[in-house]
Write an enzyme that holds these catalytic residues in place. Sequence first.
Site, PDB file in Angstrom:
ATOM      1  N   LEU A 107     -29.184   1.873  67.618  1.00 33.38           N
ATOM      2  CA  LEU A 107     -28.207   2.927  67.902  1.00 33.38           C
ATOM      3  C   LEU A 107     -27.001   2.770  66.995  1.00 33.38           C
ATOM      4  O   LEU A 107     -26.576   1.647  66.676  1.00 33.38           O
ATOM      5  CB  LEU A 107     -27.769   2.868  69.368  1.00 33.38           C
ATOM      6  N   GLY A 152     -32.146  -0.622  69.300  1.00 26.10           N
ATOM      7  CA  GLY A 152     -32.707   0.727  69.359  1.00 26.10           C
ATOM      8  C   GLY A 152     -33.826   0.942  68.345  1.00 26.10           C
ATOM      9  O   GLY A 152     -34.707   1.772  68.567  1.00 26.10           O
ATOM     10  N   ASN A 176     -31.989  -7.147  71.048  1.00 27.77           N
ATOM     11  CA  ASN A 176     -30.821  -8.038  70.974  1.00 27.77           C
ATOM     12  C   ASN A 176     -29.540  -7.373  71.459  1.00 27.77           C
ATOM     13  O   ASN A 176     -28.450  -7.939  71.334  1.00 27.77           O
ATOM     14  CB  ASN A 176     -30.613  -8.497  69.522  1.00 27.77           C
ATOM     15  N   GLU A 177     -29.676  -6.151  71.999  1.00 21.83           N
ATOM     16  CA  GLU A 177     -28.451  -5.402  72.332  1.00 21.83           C
ATOM     17  C   GLU A 177     -27.655  -6.028  73.465  1.00 21.83           C
ATOM     18  O   GLU A 177     -26.506  -5.673  73.684  1.00 21.83           O
ATOM     19  CB  GLU A 177     -28.787  -3.933  72.664  1.00 21.83           C
TER      20      GLU A 177
HETATM   21  C1  LIG Z   1     -40.204   2.396  75.946  1.00 21.76           C
HETATM   22  C2  LIG Z   1     -39.336   2.411  77.156  1.00 21.76           C
HETATM   23  C3  LIG Z   1     -37.889   2.271  76.801  1.00 21.76           C
HETATM   24  C4  LIG Z   1     -36.976   2.261  77.987  1.00 21.76           C
HETATM   25  C5  LIG Z   1     -35.500   2.265  77.625  1.00 21.76           C
HETATM   26  C6  LIG Z   1     -35.095   0.975  76.999  1.00 21.76           C
HETATM   27  C7  LIG Z   1     -33.639   0.993  76.639  1.00 21.76           C
HETATM   28  C8  LIG Z   1     -33.389   0.074  75.507  1.00 21.76           C
HETATM   29  C9  LIG Z   1     -31.976   0.164  75.103  1.00 21.76           C
HETATM   30  C10 LIG Z   1     -31.872   0.021  73.625  1.00 21.76           C
HETATM   31  C11 LIG Z   1     -30.435  -0.086  73.302  1.00 21.76           C
HETATM   32  C12 LIG Z   1     -30.060  -0.272  72.103  1.00 21.76           C
HETATM   33  C13 LIG Z   1     -28.628  -0.463  71.773  1.00 21.76           C
HETATM   34  C14 LIG Z   1     -28.413  -0.569  70.289  1.00 21.76           C
HETATM   35  O1  LIG Z   1     -29.262  -0.259  69.488  1.00 21.76           O
HETATM   36  S1  LIG Z   1     -26.869  -1.089  69.814  1.00 21.76           S
HETATM   37  C15 LIG Z   1     -27.068  -1.388  68.073  1.00 21.76           C
HETATM   38  C16 LIG Z   1     -27.597  -2.743  67.886  1.00 21.76           C
HETATM   39  N1  LIG Z   1     -27.863  -2.963  66.480  1.00 21.76           N
HETATM   40  C17 LIG Z   1     -27.452  -4.049  65.891  1.00 21.76           C
HETATM   41  O2  LIG Z   1     -26.822  -4.895  66.459  1.00 21.76           O
HETATM   42  C18 LIG Z   1     -27.824  -4.126  64.423  1.00 21.76           C
HETATM   43  C19 LIG Z   1     -26.710  -4.660  63.649  1.00 21.76           C
HETATM   44  N2  LIG Z   1     -27.060  -4.639  62.233  1.00 21.76           N
HETATM   45  C20 LIG Z   1     -27.757  -5.620  61.636  1.00 21.76           C
HETATM   46  O3  LIG Z   1     -28.223  -6.549  62.235  1.00 21.76           O
HETATM   47  C21 LIG Z   1     -27.880  -5.501  60.153  1.00 21.76           C
HETATM   48  O4  LIG Z   1     -26.999  -4.498  59.695  1.00 21.76           O
HETATM   49  C22 LIG Z   1     -29.300  -5.156  59.648  1.00 21.76           C
HETATM   50  C23 LIG Z   1     -29.869  -3.931  60.342  1.00 21.76           C
HETATM   51  C24 LIG Z   1     -30.229  -6.347  59.864  1.00 21.76           C
HETATM   52  C25 LIG Z   1     -29.240  -4.854  58.117  1.00 21.76           C
HETATM   53  O5  LIG Z   1     -28.595  -5.907  57.451  1.00 21.76           O
HETATM   54  P1  LIG Z   1     -28.076  -5.705  55.951  1.00 21.76           P
HETATM   55  O6  LIG Z   1     -27.512  -7.012  55.525  1.00 21.76           O
HETATM   56  O7  LIG Z   1     -29.117  -5.085  55.119  1.00 21.76           O
HETATM   57  O8  LIG Z   1     -26.925  -4.613  56.071  1.00 21.76           O
HETATM   58  P2  LIG Z   1     -25.412  -4.818  56.607  1.00 21.76           P
HETATM   59  O9  LIG Z   1     -25.367  -5.669  57.802  1.00 21.76           O
HETATM   60  O10 LIG Z   1     -24.552  -5.192  55.441  1.00 21.76           O
HETATM   61  O11 LIG Z   1     -25.052  -3.320  57.061  1.00 21.76           O
HETATM   62  C26 LIG Z   1     -24.889  -2.274  56.110  1.00 21.76           C
HETATM   63  C27 LIG Z   1     -23.953  -1.246  56.701  1.00 21.76           C
HETATM   64  O12 LIG Z   1     -24.570  -0.668  57.849  1.00 21.76           O
HETATM   65  C28 LIG Z   1     -23.665  -0.770  58.960  1.00 21.76           C
HETATM   66  N3  LIG Z   1     -24.454  -0.900  60.195  1.00 21.76           N
HETATM   67  C29 LIG Z   1     -25.356  -1.858  60.510  1.00 21.76           C
HETATM   68  N4  LIG Z   1     -25.890  -1.665  61.709  1.00 21.76           N
HETATM   69  C30 LIG Z   1     -25.313  -0.546  62.200  1.00 21.76           C
HETATM   70  C31 LIG Z   1     -25.448   0.183  63.422  1.00 21.76           C
HETATM   71  N5  LIG Z   1     -26.298  -0.185  64.399  1.00 21.76           N
HETATM   72  N6  LIG Z   1     -24.681   1.275  63.585  1.00 21.76           N
HETATM   73  C32 LIG Z   1     -23.826   1.684  62.633  1.00 21.76           C
HETATM   74  N7  LIG Z   1     -23.646   1.044  61.432  1.00 21.76           N
HETATM   75  C33 LIG Z   1     -24.396  -0.049  61.227  1.00 21.76           C
HETATM   76  C34 LIG Z   1     -22.861  -2.006  58.651  1.00 21.76           C
HETATM   77  O13 LIG Z   1     -21.663  -1.986  59.381  1.00 21.76           O
HETATM   78  C35 LIG Z   1     -22.652  -1.849  57.172  1.00 21.76           C
HETATM   79  O14 LIG Z   1     -21.628  -0.870  56.961  1.00 21.76           O
HETATM   80  P3  LIG Z   1     -20.551  -1.065  55.824  1.00 21.76           P
HETATM   81  O15 LIG Z   1     -21.304  -1.096  54.532  1.00 21.76           O
HETATM   82  O16 LIG Z   1     -19.669   0.140  55.954  1.00 21.76           O
HETATM   83  O17 LIG Z   1     -19.839  -2.348  56.107  1.00 21.76           O
END
Ligand SMILES: CCCCCCCCCC/C=C/CC(=O)SCCNC(=O)CCNC(=O)[C@H](O)C(C)(C)COP(=O)(O)OP(=O)(O)OC[C@H]1O[C@@H](n2cnc3c(N)ncnc32)[C@H](O)[C@@H]1OP(=O)(O)O
Length: 201
Positions: A107, A152, A176-177
């Site tokens: 997400l 997500g 991991n959320e």
């Molecule tokens: C089937 C039945 C289902 C039933 C219902 C189940 C319900 C389940 C609930 C699920 C809930 C989900 C909640 C979420 O998803 S919260 C989001 C969690 N995500 C993360 O924590 C991911 C964080 N990001 C990372 O780990 C890394 O970015 C990566 C994806 C591994 C990539 O790493 P990489 O080194 O290539 O890139 P960067 O870290 O440098 O990131 C590049 C830029 O992207 C921005 N970024 C990263 N992740 C997000 C995100 N999730 N949202 C918005 N923006 C994101 C990051 O800030 C960098 O931006 P910048 O260049 O401006 O600094």
Amino acid sequence: MALRAALRQKCGLIGILSQPSSSGSHSRVSAVLVSQMRNNATSPKIKVDFNQSTGVAVLSMQSPPVNSLSLDFLTELCISVEKLEMDRACRGLIITSSLPKVFSAGLDILEMYGKSPERCGEFWRAVQEMWLKMYSSNMVTIAAINGSSPAGGCLLSLTCDYRIMSDNPRYSIGLNETLLGIVAPFGTDKNIIKNTHTCSN
Ligand SMILES: CCCCCCCCCC/C=C/CC(=O)SCCNC(=O)CCNC(=O)[C@H](O)C(C)(C)COP(=O)(O)OP(=O)(O)OC[C@H]1O[C@@H](n2cnc3c(N)ncnc32)[C@H](O)[C@@H]1OP(=O)(O)O
């Protein structure tokens, strides 16, 4: 044969899952779909290649930098899936990423910060719509996870019938959320261990 069997099995599920929702949650996407079809617009965040001869479509997520699931992205995703479902020739759907290293970062965190309650509600409804639509799809669905897929992103892959992940130690997947204080309902993580296969990339 396997594809057909999987499709038959899914059709049983669809009967249960595609009951009209009392909240009318599917109506937003349908309304957007109708207006988009009218305008013949194309989506820059999602690319769909449909192979008529195999009946299989490949949906590539191409929203840099990390295919985060924003409201716009989720809406486009649902529209693309809805369009494919309306095409009876399309029997299978492969979801993958056209970005290097990342399938989907989950997400969009920016959707969860400093937004109005109305916008938050719209966003979380779109999340729910996405996984319900994918999970109840009448197509056989496969997530080709060619990069990291946290939270997500993992949820998106769990909604598919099959998951295949690149065997690369730099790629991670999981719910991991909880580290952000978001708790998934009980039981959603067991499928990752059971049904995620890996392959070399
Ligand atoms: C089937 C039945 C289902 C039933 C219902 C189940 C319900 C389940 C609930 C699920 C809930 C989900 C909640 C979420 O998803 S919260 C989001 C969690 N995500 C993360 O924590 C991911 C964080 N990001 C990372 O780990 C890394 O970015 C990566 C994806 C591994 C990539 O790493 P990489 O080194 O290539 O890139 P960067 O870290 O440098 O990131 C590049 C830029 O992207 C921005 N970024 C990263 N992740 C997000 C995100 N999730 N949202 C918005 N923006 C994101 C990051 O800030 C960098 O931006 P910048 O260049 O401006 O600094």
